[in-house]
Motif scaffolding. Structure first.
Motif, PDB file in Angstrom:
ATOM      1  N   PHE A  11       0.831  -1.209   0.000  1.00 42.91           N
ATOM      2  CA  PHE A  11       0.000   0.000   0.000  1.00 42.91           C
ATOM      3  C   PHE A  11       0.867   1.261   0.000  1.00 42.91           C
ATOM      4  N   VAL A  12       1.939   1.250   0.775  1.00 46.69           N
ATOM      5  CA  VAL A  12       2.852   2.405   0.828  1.00 46.69           C
ATOM      6  C   VAL A  12       3.508   2.615  -0.537  1.00 46.69           C
ATOM      7  N   PHE A  13       4.013   1.528  -1.139  1.00 45.63           N
ATOM      8  CA  PHE A  13       4.612   1.647  -2.469  1.00 45.63           C
ATOM      9  C   PHE A  13       3.591   2.142  -3.495  1.00 45.63           C
ATOM     10  N   ASP A  14       2.365   1.640  -3.408  1.00 46.73           N
ATOM     11  CA  ASP A  14       1.304   2.053  -4.319  1.00 46.73           C
ATOM     12  C   ASP A  14       1.029   3.540  -4.183  1.00 46.73           C
ATOM     13  N   THR A  15       0.950   4.016  -2.959  1.00 43.56           N
ATOM     14  CA  THR A  15       0.713   5.435  -2.710  1.00 43.56           C
ATOM     15  C   THR A  15       1.856   6.298  -3.250  1.00 43.56           C
ATOM     16  N   LEU A  16       3.094   5.862  -3.011  1.00 42.04           N
ATOM     17  CA  LEU A  16       4.246   6.612  -3.514  1.00 42.04           C
ATOM     18  C   LEU A  16       4.244   6.674  -5.043  1.00 42.04           C
TER      19      LEU A  16
END
Length: 63
Positions: A41-46
């Motif tokens: 989720f963090v990578f997706d947001t970035l």
């Protein structure tokens, strides 16, 4: 910046895949499955944020 966006989205795909399929194979949701999902989720947001900056717009301007 596009290269980083591509890398982040690809990392999100890998982390989501590991988290979801590991849970499916194990048959029970474990903490490390959730950790992989949240890392994804963090990578997706970035990656999504970088793509928004590249396009010059923001999510709120999609009318």
């Amino acid at each position: 910046m596009l290269n980083f966006a591509i890398i982040f989205i690809t990392c999100a795909l890998i982390c989501y895949t590991i988290g979801v399929w590991s849970e499916k194979i194990a048959g029970i949701l474990k903490v490390w499955h959730l950790i992989f999902f949240w890392i994804g989720f963090v990578f997706d947001t970035l990656g999504t944020t970088l793509m928004g900056k590249i396009s010059g717009g923001s999510i709120n301007e999609i009318n």
